[in-house]
Structures are given as C-alpha cells and as structure tokens.
Enzyme design. Sequence first.
Site, short mmCIF file in Angstrom:
data_model
loop_
_atom_site.label_atom_id
_atom_site.label_comp_id
_atom_site.label_asym_id
_atom_site.label_seq_id
_atom_site.Cartn_x
_atom_site.Cartn_y
_atom_site.Cartn_z
N HIS A 90 30.18 -30.36 -41.79
CA HIS A 90 31.30 -31.36 -41.73
C HIS A 90 31.56 -32.22 -43.07
O HIS A 90 32.70 -32.49 -43.31
CB HIS A 90 30.93 -32.07 -40.46
CG HIS A 90 31.66 -33.43 -40.18
ND1 HIS A 90 33.12 -33.09 -40.04
CD2 HIS A 90 31.61 -34.71 -39.91
CE1 HIS A 90 33.74 -34.29 -39.85
NE2 HIS A 90 32.61 -35.21 -39.88
N ASP B 217 26.28 -42.52 -39.30
CA ASP B 217 27.79 -42.26 -39.54
C ASP B 217 28.36 -43.71 -40.02
O ASP B 217 28.00 -44.84 -39.90
CB ASP B 217 28.54 -42.20 -38.10
CG ASP B 217 30.09 -41.53 -38.56
OD1 ASP B 217 29.99 -40.99 -39.52
OD2 ASP B 217 30.63 -41.05 -37.53
C1 HEM Z 1 33.36 -36.87 -32.78
C2 HEM Z 1 33.93 -36.61 -33.86
C3 HEM Z 1 33.08 -36.92 -35.21
C4 HEM Z 1 31.76 -36.91 -35.48
C5 HEM Z 1 30.58 -37.02 -34.48
C6 HEM Z 1 31.46 -37.16 -36.82
C7 HEM Z 1 30.35 -37.41 -37.62
C8 HEM Z 1 30.23 -37.71 -39.04
C9 HEM Z 1 29.03 -37.91 -39.39
C10 HEM Z 1 27.69 -37.89 -39.07
C11 HEM Z 1 29.30 -38.02 -40.83
C12 HEM Z 1 28.17 -38.30 -41.97
C13 HEM Z 1 27.96 -39.74 -42.36
C14 HEM Z 1 28.89 -40.39 -43.45
O1 HEM Z 1 28.91 -39.74 -44.23
O2 HEM Z 1 29.29 -41.30 -42.82
C15 HEM Z 1 30.73 -37.94 -41.06
C16 HEM Z 1 31.29 -38.10 -42.23
C17 HEM Z 1 32.65 -37.89 -42.59
N1 HEM Z 1 33.53 -37.38 -41.51
FE1 HEM Z 1 33.23 -37.22 -39.57
N2 HEM Z 1 32.72 -37.25 -37.75
C18 HEM Z 1 33.74 -37.12 -36.54
C19 HEM Z 1 34.99 -37.09 -36.68
C20 HEM Z 1 35.71 -36.70 -38.06
C21 HEM Z 1 37.21 -36.71 -38.16
C22 HEM Z 1 38.25 -36.37 -37.30
C23 HEM Z 1 37.46 -36.70 -39.44
C24 HEM Z 1 38.69 -36.28 -40.23
C25 HEM Z 1 39.68 -35.58 -39.77
C26 HEM Z 1 36.02 -36.98 -39.98
C27 HEM Z 1 35.89 -37.16 -41.40
C28 HEM Z 1 34.65 -37.62 -42.07
C29 HEM Z 1 34.59 -37.83 -43.51
C30 HEM Z 1 35.77 -37.84 -44.62
C31 HEM Z 1 33.28 -38.13 -43.76
C32 HEM Z 1 32.54 -38.28 -45.09
C33 HEM Z 1 32.35 -37.20 -45.97
C34 HEM Z 1 31.65 -37.55 -47.25
O3 HEM Z 1 32.27 -38.31 -47.77
O4 HEM Z 1 30.62 -36.90 -47.48
N3 HEM Z 1 35.03 -37.03 -39.00
N4 HEM Z 1 31.21 -37.73 -39.99
#
Ligand code: HEM
Length: 503
Positions: free
Chosen positions: A367, A230
């Site tokens: 996601h 992440d």
């Molecule tokens: C426990 C809750 C969450 C988990 C397990 C999680 C997990 C992840 C993972 C594994 C990634 C992919 C790695 C990366 O690109 O950095 C990611 C990307 C991302 N997450 Fe989450 N996340 C969570 C909560 C959230 C929340 C609450 C938001 C916003 C409302 C969010 C927004 C994003 C965004 C914007 C990205 C980057 C997407 C991209 O640019 O491709 N995440 N998240």
Amino acid sequence: MRPLSLSTATLLSLLTFVANPVSGAATTAAIASANATLTGKRTTNMLGNIAGFGPLPSTAQTGGLNANDIQGDILIGMKKKKEVFYFFQINNPASFKKKLKIFIAPFITSTAQLLSTNTQPIVALNVAFSFTGLTALNVTDDLGDPLFTQGQFSQAAVLGDPGTGNWVSAFAGNGIHGAFLMASDDLLLVDAQEIVIEGVFGSDITKLYSLQGSIRPGAEAGHEPFGFLDGISQPAVTGFGTPLPGQLVVNPGVILVGESGDPITRPTWAKDGSFLAFRQLEQLVPEFSQFLVANAPTVPGLTAAQSADLLGARMVGRWKSGAPVDLNPLFDNPAMGANPQQNNNFTYQHDGFDLSSDQTHCPFDAHTRKTHPRADLFAPNNSIIRAGIPYGPEVTAAESASHTTQTERGLAFVSYQAQIGQGFQFLQNRWANNPGFIFNKNISRPGFDPIIGANAGQARFMMGFDPNNANSNLTMMSDFIISHGGVYLFSPSISAIKTVITA
Ligand code: HEM
Ligand SMILES: *[C@@H]1O[C@H](CO)[C@@H](O)[C@H](O)[C@H]1NC(C)=O
Ligand SMILES: *[C@@H]1O[C@H](CO)[C@@H](O)[C@H](O)[C@H]1NC(C)=O
Ligand SMILES: *[C@@H]1O[C@H](CO)[C@@H](O)[C@H](O)[C@H]1NC(C)=O
Ligand SMILES: *[C@@H]1O[C@H](CO)[C@@H](O)[C@H](O)[C@H]1NC(C)=O
Ligand SMILES: *[C@@H]1O[C@H](CO)[C@@H](O)[C@H](O)[C@H]1NC(C)=O
C-alpha cells in the site's frame, strides 16, 4: 484532566436537557450554555501525541504561508482524538450566509491556532462545500477542478467501487452541500459544538448524515483498525516545519490552491483553499486477520504467527508499529516505528539490488509503495495530505472468534490536495487499482494494492507476497475494504468564508 470549568457531569445534564422531547430542538438557553463550554481555555494539547509522528511546526515555521487564513485541518493532518463529520444541505442560502458570517466564521479554526496548546480552541471547527453547495450559495466561479464539479458520485466506477449499492444514501447523488468538521479530545465537547451549529442555523440547514470518528484506545492510539500505525508519512509543504529524514517536500501548490506550484488558473479568492476528498471505507478487520493467517508465506526461521504478521506488513509496507518493511524485511522493529527520525527514512532502493526487480525488502504492491513510490517514480505532484480518523467500535471477541464483522468499523478517510485528479482520485485509480503499476521493466503486471486496490468487487492479485519468491502470486477473492462512498468538497480559506462565500 479536561481543561474546562464545566465538569463532564454538568455537560452531560446539559446535553440531556437540550434534547427537547417535543420539538427535538435545543432551547435558547441550552444553546447559550453549549456555546459557553466552547469558549474556555485549553491547558492540554488537543492533538494526539503519538510516538512515531513528527512534531508540529512551531508558529515561526510556517514559511511564506498565511497560517492564519488556512483552515486548520489541511496541513496538520490526522492527529485529533475525536471528530464528527456533519454533512448538511442548505435550505435557505441567504439566511445561511448571514449566520455563517456572523456566528460561525469568527470561530473557524486556523492552522496557526492549532500549533500551540494555548491558542487551540476547545473544539476545532472547519467547514467545506461541495460544488452543488457553492452553486446554492451563488458562488459560481470555476474553481478549475473538473472532478469537484462532477462530484464523487459520478466517479464510483472510476474509483473501482462495485457500483453504488453500498454507498451511504446521503452520498449517493449530489445532495450534500457542505460539511462541518468538528474535532476535539472529548466527544461531549464536539456534541456541544453541534448543538451550537444546529441552534444557529435552525431550519436553514438539514443534517443529511454524520459520522463520528475516534482515535483507537490505549496502545492502539494512532493505529488504523487493521492495527497499523497510520499518519506517519505525509508530504512536507515547503517552508512549513522542518522535514524529517525521508520526508518528501512538495510545493505548497500541490496541496493549496493558488499557491506556488499550482499550475491551474483559479479565481483569486480560492487561494489557500484545498479540495477535500472524503471516503467512508469500512474495514473487514476479523476477515483480514484471518486471511493473513490462512495465506501466510512459508519463510524459513519464522513461526506461523510471525509469517502472518509478515504478510500483513508486506501488504501494507509497514509493520504494525509503523516500522517500514523496506528497512525491516522479516521482523517488526517497534523502536524504529516510534522514532520519527528513522521511520520514514527509506526509498525502496538498496545497494547491490536492482530497484526494478527487488521485492525481497518490500513488494511493489505494498500500500505505501503503490501510493508513494519513492525511488520507483518521483511524483511529488501526486501527493496528498491525509487527515482521516478511524470510526466504529473495537473488534469484539465474538467477531474475532467467528472471523466475521458484525458491526461496521473502518476509516473516515480524508485527503487534501489542490487537484483531486492528481491527488486522491489519481492514487486510487491510476496506481492502487492498476495491476500494471509500479511500472518496471521486469514485471509487467505486479498487481493490485492489496489494502485499497479495487477491482469493482472482482478478485484481485498481488505478486511477490513471499519475500523469497518474486513470482509468488496471491489471490484475494474478496475485498478487505468496502467503500460506502463519499464526497468531494472544497475547504476555502477563512478570508474567503468571510467574504465571497457569505457575500
Ligand atoms: C481503510 C483504508 C486505508 C487504510 C487501512 C490505510 C492504511 C495506511 C497505513 C497503515 C499507512 C502507513 C502509515 C503511513 O505511512 O502513514 C498508509 C499510508 C498511506 N496511505 Fe493509506 N490507508 C487507507 C486508505 C488510503 C487511501 C484511500 C489512499 C489514497 C487513495 C491512501 C493513501 C496513502 C498514502 C499516500 C500513504 C503514505 C505512503 C507513504 O508516503 O509512504 N490510503 N495507509
Ligand atoms: C458564542 O459565544 C461567543 C463569545 O463567547 C459569541 O461571540 C458568539 O456570538 C456566541 N455564539 C452564539 C451562537 O451565541
Ligand atoms: C442568487 O442569485 C439569484 C439570481 O441573481 C438571486 O435571485 C438570489 O437571491 C441569490 N441568492 C443568494 C443567496 O444570494
Ligand atoms: C510538478 O508540477 C509543476 C507545476 O506544474 C511542474 O513545473 C513540475 O515539473 C512538476 N514536477 C514533476 C516532477 O512532474
Ligand atoms: C537515513 O538513512 C541514511 C541511509 O539511507 C543514513 O545515512 C542516515 O543516517 C539516516 N538518517 C537517520 C536520521 O537515521
Ligand atoms: C497472478 O494471478 C492472477 C489471477 O489471480 C492472474 O491474472 C495473473 O496473470 C497472475 N500473474 C502471473 C504473473 O502469473
């Protein structure tokens, strides 16, 4: 290993000594020694060095930004090893201001300081305030963010939470006035910082709640509790560092208040601050892992275990290594996951495929695609910088065997944005929770973000979980994430902390 004059044993005895059995308060001598441990010099980088993350900008690459004035957590993101979030109430505003100005403000960590080891502090310290906190301090200028003013508690339903029954009691209401963010590579050092803060403020503040985060151990370092790397994809702020292949470049004003590209009228002193959205998101890890096994699609050529991994990758948009599923539709590619030149170089668009119907590479609901749609929708103004950290213990053998969480763990989610309603809350409400998004002409309701999408606790669905069947429709009867609530804060510039905030 630790670049300090004090040994861990000395520090430990110090910490036991300060817990005065009678008053519970630290003695003056103990506060002074705790303070002394914070003034050492670093010889190793305090930020996690994770394969797959790009390098920090050099000190020369800060564009036109005043990196000495922007608090350190905002642009550097989620790379610390240990962090404590200390939420407090202000009891004596006049005394709080005085002490904040004299004893704390000079030690608030800037962005510039974090960029190289020899300027990094022993403990990185940031501070942020809620609307009620600024009001308590007589700072009543309109910051131009209605959601900040209303507070996160009022937004529980909009965020998709099933009420506020699961909220940490300190978050249920508007009682939190501010938070200290304390980060380091060793929890004992963070504890020393906490002793100093409590020693300085005494009864001027009351600790309402704190949450301790930690990078996961060994090979899981940098991975969130479900097991996925992440913090890979962050927007680049124009001029700050060199963008990596595939990285979205946004105006500074998308993240920093009052900077170029911020369309809102703000008080002058608010410039270079940022709104901090905090959420305590519990992750039901054994339940999630079991769900993947039980619901894996049948894909020719894949074993059951490979299909379960594939389902996880399609729900997240990346494999556990961080390799994007868009470029690796059937198998993980750890070499790509670890390579920051390659692991973000994708758009969801492929020659010979129709962007508005192709889910063979990555589902619309993944996601990463829901929260950053890339070629589906160019929306740089809806970008956030994520700076969260996992909390809670590792999954035990008993939890794995029973597929049941026994001890809470999850993500201490932090995002920074110049407008909460365009950043965190927009992503959660308008995209992740909205089965109609991603808007496209071929599928009117692709479904929920299976990771964070919330439906007030009701069942959710995700289309296209099977790479060979765009009409496959996966039902998720319950959530894998339980919101324990959070707060909306404002992280001011360091100069604002030294002036308007403490005037
Ligand atoms: C426990 C809750 C969450 C988990 C397990 C999680 C997990 C992840 C993972 C594994 C990634 C992919 C790695 C990366 O690109 O950095 C990611 C990307 C991302 N997450 Fe989450 N996340 C969570 C909560 C959230 C929340 C609450 C938001 C916003 C409302 C969010 C927004 C994003 C965004 C914007 C990205 C980057 C997407 C991209 O640019 O491709 N995440 N998240
Ligand atoms: C901690 O030490 C620094 C210098 O070493 C000093 O400037 C600061 O005032 C001290 N803080 C407290 C709370 O004693
Ligand atoms: C806040 O303003 C009120 C009214 O002007 C004043 O009585 C009070 O002392 C101020 N408090 C602080 C902490 O500045
Ligand atoms: C982003 O916001 C800026 C400032 O309001 C605006 O000029 C620009 O058109 C927006 N960009 C997009 C793609 O909406
Ligand atoms: C990024 O992807 C494009 C094609 O989509 C490719 O031409 C380019 O070489 C890739 N960059 C790197 C550094 O791999
Ligand atoms: C997918 O299933 C959900 C119920 O879980 C239903 O509401 C939705 O209409 C279904 N979508 C399609 C296209 O069948």
